[in-house]
Design an enzyme around this catalytic site. Sequence first.
Site, PDB file in Angstrom:
ATOM      1  N   CYS A 162       0.731  -0.851  -0.097  1.00  0.00           N
ATOM      2  CA  CYS A 162       0.059  -0.291   0.003  1.00  0.00           C
ATOM      3  C   CYS A 162       0.470   1.367   0.268  1.00  0.00           C
ATOM      4  O   CYS A 162       0.580   2.455  -0.091  1.00  0.00           O
ATOM      5  CB  CYS A 162      -1.041  -0.235   0.922  1.00  0.00           C
ATOM      6  SG  CYS A 162      -2.345  -1.331   0.757  1.00  0.00           S
ATOM      7  N   HIS A 179      -2.515   8.300   5.857  1.00  0.00           N
ATOM      8  CA  HIS A 179      -3.286   7.157   5.475  1.00  0.00           C
ATOM      9  C   HIS A 179      -4.197   6.523   5.606  1.00  0.00           C
ATOM     10  O   HIS A 179      -5.395   6.566   4.881  1.00  0.00           O
ATOM     11  CB  HIS A 179      -1.974   5.755   5.725  1.00  0.00           C
ATOM     12  CG  HIS A 179      -2.509   4.807   4.413  1.00  0.00           C
ATOM     13  ND1 HIS A 179      -2.198   4.199   3.400  1.00  0.00           N
ATOM     14  CD2 HIS A 179      -2.011   3.078   5.113  1.00  0.00           C
ATOM     15  CE1 HIS A 179      -1.980   3.430   2.982  1.00  0.00           C
ATOM     16  NE2 HIS A 179      -2.418   2.610   4.587  1.00  0.00           N
ATOM     17  N   HIS A 228     -10.220   2.310   0.405  1.00  0.00           N
ATOM     18  CA  HIS A 228      -8.321   2.497  -0.077  1.00  0.00           C
ATOM     19  C   HIS A 228      -8.372   1.933  -1.954  1.00  0.00           C
ATOM     20  O   HIS A 228      -8.566   1.028  -2.027  1.00  0.00           O
ATOM     21  CB  HIS A 228      -8.118   1.247   1.303  1.00  0.00           C
ATOM     22  CG  HIS A 228      -6.990   1.109   1.290  1.00  0.00           C
ATOM     23  ND1 HIS A 228      -6.112   1.392   0.192  1.00  0.00           N
ATOM     24  CD2 HIS A 228      -5.567   0.717   2.248  1.00  0.00           C
ATOM     25  CE1 HIS A 228      -4.897   1.247  -0.071  1.00  0.00           C
ATOM     26  NE2 HIS A 228      -4.564   0.590   1.307  1.00  0.00           N
TER      27      HIS A 228
END
Lengths: 194, 382
Positions: free
Chosen positions: B146, B276, B310
């Site tokens: 990620c 994040h 996400h």
Amino acid sequence: MKNDYHIQSYCHIRNNDISLNGNSLYKDDADSFSEFIKAVYKHLKIDYSKFFKMDSLSKLAFIAADTLLVEETEKNIGLVLSNKAASLDTDRKHQESIKDYPSPAVFVYTLPNICLGEISIKHQLYSENSFFVFDSFNAEALHTYANSLLDEEKSEKVLCGWVNFDDGKYDAFLYVVAKKGTFVHSIAEINRLY
Amino acid sequence: MSKVYLSYNNIVSSYGFDTASAIQNISNEVPGLQLIDDKNVLPNPFYSSRIPQDKLEGKYQELHPKEKHTRLEKMLLVSLAETIKQSGLKINQRVGLIISTTKGNIDVLENGSDFPEERAYLASLGEKIKSFFGFQNDAIVLSNACVSGVLAVTVAKRFINQNTFDHVFVIGGDLVTEFILSGFNAFQALSNEPCRPYCKTRTGINIGEVAASVLVTRDSTKLVDESVVILGEASCNDANHISGPSRTGEGLHRSVESALKQAKVNPEDIDYISAHGTATNFNDEMEAIAFNRSGLQNTPLNSLKGYFGHTLGASGLLETIIGMHSLNQNTLFASLGFQELGVSAPLHIIETTTRKEISTFLKTASGFGGCNTAAIFQKVSE
């Protein structure tokens, strides 16, 4: 660009043989990668129970890295690995499991950079990590990126290389780039050692 | 070393096919997430943001493709075509291509796929994008969980500084697939509501889908209003656990410290953090600890996951592009979904979209494998 770096050491794992700086450490005629890599693990007397939970790609990268790092004292070692198949070997297993019961223990290995995490945990490296994917071994890109990490003082040394596992076939070539070493850190030399 | 800038950019998302449509909707705090019932992907309904298939097909056909492309390739081609066109750059030996993705064309492993398994190899994806636009260099594919999207921007800068390229087009994309959702579901990480990063009542992540692209260049004549210069960046591992973030935020804290050092700025010089914030318990808690260790607890911070979910390998790139526009518009965008702080260390979450003079932002990301990346960007001064 300073670009006067050296290759300190290198390791191959291919064709049922593991070698350090061109000298074979262990070979056998095991029928499968899993048997072979377990025998290498025993032969090298690595005592690390997490090894048995790893997927094949991580086992391959872990053993090659361990061979190069076992006596290394520098901790700021950037990790720059690459391959062709990414984590496809484990991806196929996860895809196959979806219709039954997908397992988190398999799913976590469906990323190629997990092997960088495994190496970092074992050797306590809080360092730069990058995983690249190429169609074939790409000495130019590895050479450039390792120089960048060293030039910009992000890393003191860089563990570079190729670690591919796909459908039972495997190939690992890892090397450590440092300020001192036996071999010149050049594209030609990386390709020659590969 | 010369300065390296981020310039022309595009976002293909559930909001539309350009960055402006995404920024417009974020400004109005419109969520891109909606409840989707697609049993081909997950047995239960789930929240996600997906690019409308019919409109994507239309945009793709406008490019007059001469061969068949996968859905992800279509997303990436549509996004990159727009960024290349805007830039007016001629593709030559000095122009690089970096692709950020975690899973690429992973959907070709599904039964009944129209494409051979060969297309699941990421270099094959790279080759399709390269050949479509006539890049002279092979694509460099980065697959680092990620953090890939923001790491790809820093990799572009590093290749430019090594004089490999003058310009690099960076693109990022991942799909919402059965593969991904079943995996996060196995981790019990999926939320059955729109995600609420850093909130006391957060219940996990949503997975979303975008393609994003940006020109990274050393050429100061190839800039746009929202261009930023990359001041510093770093990527440090937690060396702790492959699926759980460090309880001390070790890798993220070290990444931030190293990026600050290279940027030669102090924590108080950071006007905004694009964090994040996946809305899982462990991730958000880890970030709060890391930001406090770096003295950033009072810096306005948001997670954009409440808008897009996400978006995996694209997320860091997507959120960097939105950060560029945030600086240019002097606007702090609300961290959508947030109600009440639910982490053990203080954070300054942006609760409502606010006008403020801002010039420097920090982008961070963290992911499986214990990886973390931090990058600091600043408005271009005349």
